[in-house]
Motif scaffolding. Structure first.
Motif, PDB file in Angstrom:
ATOM      1  N   ASP A  67      38.168  44.067  53.413  1.00 11.37           N
ATOM      2  CA  ASP A  67      37.896  42.624  53.345  1.00 11.37           C
ATOM      3  C   ASP A  67      36.856  42.217  54.381  1.00 11.37           C
ATOM      4  O   ASP A  67      35.964  41.403  54.098  1.00 11.37           O
ATOM      5  CB  ASP A  67      39.182  41.825  53.536  1.00 11.37           C
ATOM      6  CG  ASP A  67      40.111  41.943  52.330  1.00 11.37           C
ATOM      7  OD1 ASP A  67      39.620  42.415  51.279  1.00 11.37           O
ATOM      8  OD2 ASP A  67      41.300  41.596  52.446  1.00 11.37           O
ATOM      9  N   ALA A  68      36.964  42.783  55.586  1.00 10.60           N
ATOM     10  CA  ALA A  68      35.996  42.467  56.641  1.00 10.60           C
ATOM     11  C   ALA A  68      34.594  42.899  56.220  1.00 10.60           C
ATOM     12  O   ALA A  68      33.616  42.162  56.401  1.00 10.60           O
ATOM     13  CB  ALA A  68      36.404  43.149  57.943  1.00 10.60           C
ATOM     14  N   ASN A  98      32.729  47.428  43.836  1.00 13.61           N
ATOM     15  CA  ASN A  98      32.648  48.875  43.998  1.00 13.61           C
ATOM     16  C   ASN A  98      33.080  49.324  45.396  1.00 13.61           C
ATOM     17  O   ASN A  98      33.743  50.341  45.561  1.00 13.61           O
ATOM     18  CB  ASN A  98      31.228  49.347  43.708  1.00 13.61           C
ATOM     19  CG  ASN A  98      31.123  50.848  43.748  1.00 13.61           C
ATOM     20  OD1 ASN A  98      31.714  51.528  42.935  1.00 13.61           O
ATOM     21  ND2 ASN A  98      30.412  51.368  44.724  1.00 13.61           N
ATOM     22  N   PHE A  99      32.698  48.533  46.393  1.00 10.62           N
ATOM     23  CA  PHE A  99      33.071  48.885  47.772  1.00 10.62           C
ATOM     24  C   PHE A  99      34.596  48.934  47.904  1.00 10.62           C
ATOM     25  O   PHE A  99      35.161  49.848  48.500  1.00 10.62           O
ATOM     26  CB  PHE A  99      32.485  47.881  48.762  1.00 10.62           C
ATOM     27  CG  PHE A  99      32.687  48.292  50.188  1.00 10.62           C
ATOM     28  CD1 PHE A  99      31.790  49.147  50.811  1.00 10.62           C
ATOM     29  CD2 PHE A  99      33.793  47.853  50.902  1.00 10.62           C
ATOM     30  CE1 PHE A  99      31.991  49.555  52.130  1.00 10.62           C
ATOM     31  CE2 PHE A  99      33.999  48.251  52.221  1.00 10.62           C
ATOM     32  CZ  PHE A  99      33.088  49.099  52.836  1.00 10.62           C
ATOM     33  N   LYS A 100      35.229  47.963  47.294  1.00 12.44           N
ATOM     34  CA  LYS A 100      36.698  47.896  47.315  1.00 12.44           C
ATOM     35  C   LYS A 100      37.299  49.152  46.659  1.00 12.44           C
ATOM     36  O   LYS A 100      38.179  49.793  47.228  1.00 12.44           O
ATOM     37  CB  LYS A 100      37.141  46.636  46.567  1.00 12.44           C
ATOM     38  CG  LYS A 100      38.505  46.115  46.951  1.00 12.44           C
ATOM     39  CD  LYS A 100      38.718  44.762  46.259  1.00 12.44           C
ATOM     40  CE  LYS A 100      40.183  44.423  46.148  1.00 12.44           C
ATOM     41  NZ  LYS A 100      40.796  43.988  47.399  1.00 12.44           N
ATOM     42  N   ASN A 101      36.769  49.485  45.478  1.00 11.96           N
ATOM     43  CA  ASN A 101      37.259  50.671  44.770  1.00 11.96           C
ATOM     44  C   ASN A 101      37.070  51.948  45.576  1.00 11.96           C
ATOM     45  O   ASN A 101      37.934  52.814  45.622  1.00 11.96           O
ATOM     46  CB  ASN A 101      36.521  50.842  43.435  1.00 11.96           C
ATOM     47  CG  ASN A 101      36.946  49.799  42.437  1.00 11.96           C
ATOM     48  OD1 ASN A 101      38.001  49.172  42.587  1.00 11.96           O
ATOM     49  ND2 ASN A 101      36.129  49.594  41.419  1.00 11.96           N
ATOM     50  N   MET A 102      35.897  52.047  46.219  1.00 11.70           N
ATOM     51  CA  MET A 102      35.567  53.286  46.911  1.00 11.70           C
ATOM     52  C   MET A 102      36.356  53.459  48.205  1.00 11.70           C
ATOM     53  O   MET A 102      36.690  54.560  48.599  1.00 11.70           O
ATOM     54  CB  MET A 102      34.070  53.303  47.272  1.00 11.70           C
ATOM     55  CG  MET A 102      33.174  53.958  46.249  1.00 11.70           C
ATOM     56  SD  MET A 102      31.429  53.793  46.764  1.00 11.70           S
ATOM     57  CE  MET A 102      31.164  55.354  47.592  1.00 11.70           C
ATOM     58  N   PHE A 103      36.608  52.334  48.905  1.00 10.44           N
ATOM     59  CA  PHE A 103      37.087  52.475  50.288  1.00 10.44           C
ATOM     60  C   PHE A 103      38.486  51.942  50.570  1.00 10.44           C
ATOM     61  O   PHE A 103      39.015  52.157  51.652  1.00 10.44           O
ATOM     62  CB  PHE A 103      36.083  51.815  51.251  1.00 10.44           C
ATOM     63  CG  PHE A 103      34.789  52.576  51.339  1.00 10.44           C
ATOM     64  CD1 PHE A 103      34.702  53.724  52.114  1.00 10.44           C
ATOM     65  CD2 PHE A 103      33.670  52.155  50.640  1.00 10.44           C
ATOM     66  CE1 PHE A 103      33.515  54.447  52.204  1.00 10.44           C
ATOM     67  CE2 PHE A 103      32.476  52.866  50.713  1.00 10.44           C
ATOM     68  CZ  PHE A 103      32.402  54.013  51.490  1.00 10.44           C
ATOM     69  N   GLU A 104      39.085  51.241  49.617  1.00  7.74           N
ATOM     70  CA  GLU A 104      40.380  50.619  49.913  1.00  7.74           C
ATOM     71  C   GLU A 104      41.424  51.645  50.378  1.00  7.74           C
ATOM     72  O   GLU A 104      42.124  51.447  51.360  1.00  7.74           O
ATOM     73  CB  GLU A 104      40.907  49.842  48.708  1.00  7.74           C
ATOM     74  CG  GLU A 104      42.077  48.938  49.081  1.00  7.74           C
ATOM     75  CD  GLU A 104      42.113  47.666  48.267  1.00  7.74           C
ATOM     76  OE1 GLU A 104      41.819  47.750  47.064  1.00  7.74           O
ATOM     77  OE2 GLU A 104      42.414  46.605  48.843  1.00  7.74           O
ATOM     78  N   LYS A 105      41.459  52.783  49.672  1.00  3.41           N
ATOM     79  CA  LYS A 105      42.418  53.836  50.012  1.00  3.41           C
ATOM     80  C   LYS A 105      42.099  54.430  51.377  1.00  3.41           C
ATOM     81  O   LYS A 105      42.993  54.776  52.134  1.00  3.41           O
ATOM     82  CB  LYS A 105      42.329  54.950  48.962  1.00  3.41           C
ATOM     83  CG  LYS A 105      43.562  55.062  48.084  1.00  3.41           C
ATOM     84  CD  LYS A 105      43.398  56.302  47.232  1.00  3.41           C
ATOM     85  CE  LYS A 105      44.610  56.630  46.415  1.00  3.41           C
ATOM     86  NZ  LYS A 105      44.293  57.677  45.430  1.00  3.41           N
ATOM     87  N   LYS A 106      40.809  54.557  51.631  1.00  7.58           N
ATOM     88  CA  LYS A 106      40.355  55.290  52.815  1.00  7.58           C
ATOM     89  C   LYS A 106      40.516  54.458  54.096  1.00  7.58           C
ATOM     90  O   LYS A 106      40.958  54.983  55.111  1.00  7.58           O
ATOM     91  CB  LYS A 106      38.878  55.642  52.612  1.00  7.58           C
ATOM     92  CG  LYS A 106      38.461  56.982  53.169  1.00  7.58           C
ATOM     93  CD  LYS A 106      37.071  57.321  52.633  1.00  7.58           C
ATOM     94  CE  LYS A 106      36.383  58.380  53.452  1.00  7.58           C
ATOM     95  NZ  LYS A 106      35.026  58.633  52.962  1.00  7.58           N
ATOM     96  N   ILE A 107      40.134  53.163  54.036  1.00  7.03           N
ATOM     97  CA  ILE A 107      40.105  52.394  55.283  1.00  7.03           C
ATOM     98  C   ILE A 107      41.057  51.193  55.297  1.00  7.03           C
ATOM     99  O   ILE A 107      41.153  50.499  56.308  1.00  7.03           O
ATOM    100  CB  ILE A 107      38.658  51.934  55.631  1.00  7.03           C
ATOM    101  CG1 ILE A 107      38.100  50.952  54.586  1.00  7.03           C
ATOM    102  CG2 ILE A 107      37.720  53.122  55.790  1.00  7.03           C
ATOM    103  CD1 ILE A 107      36.747  50.343  54.963  1.00  7.03           C
ATOM    104  N   GLY A 108      41.742  50.962  54.181  1.00  2.00           N
ATOM    105  CA  GLY A 108      42.735  49.879  54.158  1.00  2.00           C
ATOM    106  C   GLY A 108      42.143  48.532  53.766  1.00  2.00           C
ATOM    107  O   GLY A 108      40.941  48.296  53.908  1.00  2.00           O
TER     108      GLY A 108
END
Lengths: 391, 190
Positions: free
Chosen positions: B173-174, B158-168
């Motif tokens: 991954d970090a 879920n974190f990946k889905n929520m933030f990938e666009k926003k923070i890269g």
């Protein structure tokens, strides 16, 4: 056929914004005010991203926002806006004009206490101050209802027999800023449901020039007001048909009132907005120990479904009516209406008024339980009681 | 009918990500088919002011709309907020999770809580792995370790889905690595 829905985790404010995006109105004029701001912020983002092609008019005050909405609706546009609390109060003058000019539009109200003292949290003093303005008023329990009611409201407002503006109320912060499960309909399904806006006698129809808002003295004003009263009666007649159409798409029910475990209940709480959800939770708990308690939730406050409420409460032992606003020097608004509606029924329950949650004071399960316990013990008193108030 | 709602209360300071953490946990559970609620308590919003946020997770529809009074889990994102006030409404079987370098027993003595106490050096992990002092992702990992209803895999996804666009991707991954480390390094009182 029930449409395929997308499950998302969003706030009530975002639910409003999505409904607006899908309705894709011609004009939205608004001014920011907490806790309404996230609706317009999200909707303006949708427009900026090209997901809606609305003309967003950023004005310098709510008075101007409603004035721009009136102008746009009279011109023939499909119009929406949003506000809260003092913003709605500042609109007040034009809110009446929108209704009496029979201009359909939908306004999201994120309920917040009116000043003073200044407070940003939820109560219903803002919308209750508009209850005689001639607008239809819908109250939502949760973000899902916000979404669906907004779509329903557009269709209801623009119905040719109705032609009235609609307020869709959601509790400030409690619903507007709370993330919940919400099922969103496909864009094309909403588009088809609301349909193409066919303006009624628009100003921009230069082939058929007409006048909006002329001077109207003792010769005709009274007849025009009569027409407005009749329009509300038409709104009441048309609502079930429109609601049935949306039900066919969503599978959810949209009556004027919602009865929760009410049929065999002896003790009942009447309320509206998010507190209805908390009362449901308490009803479930108390039912487990065999208590005959139930909830009557008012979803539509204008037109007031008095007959339906009277039928639902006929023969009940005792009823507590919960208001999230006060009417200083008189009975609280919902209580007064419910009491009046019960005048003509045979087996009138004992009634108790409670005021709760002013200025965002939390309404807890204990408060609902206290109200039920007092009904069951026969503890009644004159005037209004309070839930969650310090002595 | 299973009526139980898992209730989590978050304590942090404005800007530390308590609101986001409450929402990430809720959304991860929504993805796993649950009903959820996540909401902050708004006062005068300003960076650095103590604030609370809430998460509810249930297998059934959640109708209750009030602040959480008797949390099953209390998460303290900022250790300077540790005081008896944090314990308000906690039950004996509630869990207290704190971002602290102290071992759980010391936190337990400090606040006088009788139930289970867990600590995780979330700020240290964040500085080391994300190179930022944002303790909420390691805290989320720790939470997944100590609460059965919350899955580390769901949180990561879920974190990946929520933030990938926003923070890269790199920062996502970090953060996910920090979550894993929080999961592994959380310490639980005996």
């Amino acid at each position: 056929m029930i449409a395929e829905k997308t499950l998302v985790a969003i706030t009530g404010a975002m639910a409003s914004a999505h409904a607006m995006r899908q309705i894709n109105p011609d004009v939205v004029a608004a001014y920011p005010i907490t806790p309404q701001t996230p609706i317009m912020m999200n909707f303006a983002q949708f427009v900026a991203d090209g997901l809606a092609d609305t003309e967003v008019v950023t004005v310098e005050s709510e008075h101007s926002a409603m004035s721009a909405c009136v102008g746009a609706a009279a011109a023939g546009a499909r119009v929406m806006t949003a506000t809260a609390a003092n913003g709605l109060a500042l609109m007040h003058e034009i809110v009446y004009i929108a209704a009496s000019t029979r201009l359909p539009m939908v306004m999201s109200i994120v309920n917040r206490a009116l000043s003073g003292p200044i407070n940003i949290h939820c109560d219903h003093s803002d919308t209750m101050a508009e209850r005689d303005s001639g607008w239809i008023q819908i109250f939502c329990e949760n973000a899902q209802e916000v979404y669906e009611s907004t779509i329903l409201a557009m269709k209801w407002a623009e119905n040719e027999k109705v032609l009235l503006p609609v307020m869709v109320n959601q509790d400030g912060f409690i619903i507007s800023h709370s993330v919940e499960n919400v099922e969103i309909l496909p864009d094309d399904v909403v588009k088809e449901f609301v349909g193409e806006h066919v303006p009624h006698e628009p100003l921009l129809d230069v082939e058929h020039p007409i006048t909006y808002g002329p001077l109207d003295l003792y010769d005709y004003y009274f007849e025009h007001k009569r027409q407005q009263m009749e329009a509300m009666k038409e709104a009441e007649k048309e609502f079930p048909k429109i609601a049935a159409k949306l039900s066919a798409i969503t599978g959810n029910e949209y009556d004027f009132i919602e009865s929760y475990k009410l049929d065999d209940a002896e003790y009942v709480i009447v309320t509206l907005g998010s507190s209805a959800g908390t009362v449901k939770y308490v009803v479930d708990e108390m039912r487990e120990t065999g208590k005959k308690v139930g909830l009557l939730k008012i979803r539509v406050f204008r037109p007031f479904p008095g007959k339906r409420i009277a039928e639902a409460l006929n023969g009940k032992k005792a009823v507590a009516v919960l208001d999230r606003s006060a009417s200083f020097g008189a009975e609280a608004p919902i209580y007064a209406e419910v009491k009046s509606a019960l005048y003509t029924i045979k087996e009138r329950p004992i009634l108790q008024s409670y005021v709760y949650g002013l200025g965002g004071r939390d309404f807890t399960p204990d408060h609902a339980k206290t109200a039920f316990d007092r009904l069951m013990k026969g503890e009644f008193f004159e005037g209004e009681g309070y839930l969650g108030l310090r002595d | 009918m299973e009526k139980k709602i898992l209730e989590i209360r978050w304590h942090g300071r404005g800007g530390q990500g308590a609101k986001s953490a409450a929402q990430i946990v809720a959304e991860a559970s929504l993805g796993a088919g649950k009903f959820i609620q996540a909401f902050p308590e708004y006062g005068a919003e300003r960076a650095g002011a103590p604030m609370r946020a809430f998460t509810r997770i249930s297998s059934n529809k959640i109708t209750i709309h009030s602040a959480i009074e008797h949390p099953d889990v209390v998460v303290v994102i900022d250790p300077t907020l540790l005081s008896e006030n944090i314990l308000e409404g906690m039950k004996e079987d509630s869990i207290l999770l704190v971002n602290a370098v102290l071992p759980p027993e010391e936190v337990k003595n400090k606040v006088g809580f009788k139930g289970k106490v867990c600590t995780v050096k979330a700020t240290d992990i964040a500085l080391e792995v994300i190179k930022e002092g944002r303790p909420n992702t390691p805290i989320l990992g720790a939470l997944a370790k100590i609460v059965d209803e919350i899955s580390l895999e769901d949180l990561k996804k879920n974190f990946k889905n929520m933030f990938e666009k926003k923070i890269g991707t790199q920062r996502v991954d970090a953060n996910i690595k920090a979550m894993q480390k929080g999961y592994e390094e959380v310490r639980v009182s005996g």
